[in-house]
Scaffold this motif. Sequence first.
Motif, short mmCIF file in Angstrom:
data_model
loop_
_atom_site.label_atom_id
_atom_site.label_comp_id
_atom_site.label_asym_id
_atom_site.label_seq_id
_atom_site.Cartn_x
_atom_site.Cartn_y
_atom_site.Cartn_z
N THR A 39 0.85 -1.18 0.00
CA THR A 39 0.00 0.00 0.00
C THR A 39 0.89 1.23 0.00
O THR A 39 2.06 1.18 0.37
CB THR A 39 -0.95 0.01 1.22
N TRP A 40 0.33 2.36 -0.45
CA TRP A 40 1.04 3.63 -0.47
C TRP A 40 0.68 4.45 0.77
O TRP A 40 -0.49 4.53 1.15
CB TRP A 40 0.64 4.45 -1.68
N LEU A 41 1.67 5.09 1.37
CA LEU A 41 1.43 6.02 2.48
C LEU A 41 2.03 7.36 2.07
O LEU A 41 3.25 7.53 2.08
CB LEU A 41 2.04 5.51 3.78
N TRP A 42 1.15 8.30 1.72
CA TRP A 42 1.61 9.58 1.15
C TRP A 42 1.90 10.63 2.21
O TRP A 42 2.78 11.47 2.03
CB TRP A 42 0.56 10.10 0.16
N TYR A 67 4.80 1.59 0.72
CA TYR A 67 5.55 2.59 -0.04
C TYR A 67 5.37 3.92 0.70
O TYR A 67 4.31 4.55 0.62
CB TYR A 67 5.03 2.72 -1.46
N LEU A 68 6.38 4.33 1.42
CA LEU A 68 6.31 5.50 2.30
C LEU A 68 6.99 6.70 1.65
O LEU A 68 8.20 6.68 1.42
CB LEU A 68 6.97 5.18 3.64
N LEU A 96 9.45 6.11 -1.03
CA LEU A 96 8.62 6.52 -2.17
C LEU A 96 8.86 7.99 -2.52
O LEU A 96 8.91 8.85 -1.64
CB LEU A 96 7.15 6.32 -1.79
N ASP A 97 9.01 8.26 -3.81
CA ASP A 97 9.11 9.64 -4.27
C ASP A 97 8.87 9.68 -5.77
O ASP A 97 8.63 8.64 -6.40
CB ASP A 97 10.48 10.25 -3.93
N ARG A 130 16.25 0.27 8.47
CA ARG A 130 16.51 0.76 7.12
C ARG A 130 15.37 0.45 6.16
O ARG A 130 14.63 -0.51 6.34
CB ARG A 130 17.80 0.12 6.58
N PHE A 131 15.28 1.28 5.13
CA PHE A 131 14.40 0.98 4.01
C PHE A 131 14.91 -0.29 3.32
O PHE A 131 16.12 -0.54 3.27
CB PHE A 131 14.39 2.12 2.99
N THR A 132 13.98 -1.06 2.77
CA THR A 132 14.38 -2.26 2.03
C THR A 132 14.19 -2.09 0.53
O THR A 132 14.57 -2.98 -0.24
CB THR A 132 13.59 -3.49 2.51
N GLY A 133 13.60 -0.98 0.12
CA GLY A 133 13.39 -0.76 -1.30
C GLY A 133 13.20 0.70 -1.65
O GLY A 133 13.01 1.55 -0.77
N ILE A 134 13.28 0.97 -2.94
CA ILE A 134 12.98 2.28 -3.52
C ILE A 134 11.71 2.12 -4.36
O ILE A 134 11.55 1.12 -5.07
CB ILE A 134 14.13 2.76 -4.43
N HIS A 135 10.83 3.11 -4.29
CA HIS A 135 9.61 3.06 -5.10
C HIS A 135 9.37 4.43 -5.72
O HIS A 135 9.21 5.42 -4.99
CB HIS A 135 8.41 2.64 -4.26
N LEU A 136 9.33 4.49 -7.04
CA LEU A 136 9.14 5.77 -7.74
C LEU A 136 7.78 5.83 -8.42
O LEU A 136 7.35 4.86 -9.07
CB LEU A 136 10.24 5.99 -8.77
#
Length: 297
Positions: A39-42, A67-68, A96-97, A130-136
């Motif tokens: 899920t996305w958290l904006w 996805y933060l 997330l960015d 730590r973050f475990t991933g990048i989400h664009l």
Amino acid sequence: MNINKYLLLSLVLLMGFGPLQTLSQPIKAHANAGVPTATWLWNTSTIAAQGNEILSFAGNNQVKQIYLQVNKDIPFNTYKTFIQKATEKGIEIHALDGSPQWVSSKGSAYSKEFFNWVGNYQKSASQTQRFTGIHLDIEPYLYSGWNSKFKNTVLAYQNIINHAAITSEQLGLTFGIDIPFWFDEIAYSNTYGKGNLANWAIKTTSFTTIMAYRDQAAGGNGIIELVRNEVQYASSLGKPIVIGVETGKSEEANLVSFYEEGAAHMYSQLSLVKSAYPQPDVTFAIHHLHSWMIMAP
């Protein structure tokens, strides 16, 4: 394909990414037949005061990835506390960015600033913080150049994604992106070869989330058919694919979101989608966390 229709739809959805309201709804577990895994958290500011509630809801609803969105005004320690608690619940947090401006002439500066922030944060955090991933989530079709300088804009988008894939690997992070379901209809011919953007995106990333924003599984305009090509591309490449659905209110059309129908209908439709694509590498994501939390049963 009517591109302008999809641009309007995407703009409406993008405008819905504003600040979240107070998360005052009771923690609940939905009848989760489809088992969404992301899920996305904006609104990142909510992780400070309402982090426990967010993670309780996520845990109760079998969320495995959040996805933060990165908010550079929030102290590192706030992220550390939230990610530590998420890790203890078996939930991965991906940074997330992205925005349409990332494909502008200044786009590389935005990308560099984001990755510098992530790199500095990772160095300051322990393994479990730590973050475990990048989400664009870039959505290049909302940039003015998509219409006026289409080929250049597509190439700029591919350059950003390619660089992000390399940088994510250097940071030891998985790399995912959001793309609309109609990217399989967008052709490119440039230094990356020839093909369609959906196939290229899936090939270039660790996993891809398809924004299949419809409220029915079946039919020519249903989720199953809209993601068929992407599922096939991912399968042939040995890549996971995530099917994203909408729960927020949309001004575009009722068919875009499950907002009107509620959670029970959504899960019944996701169950049908999963029956059509039973592969373990085909999973779901709910856009977005807050609208999902307050969704009608």
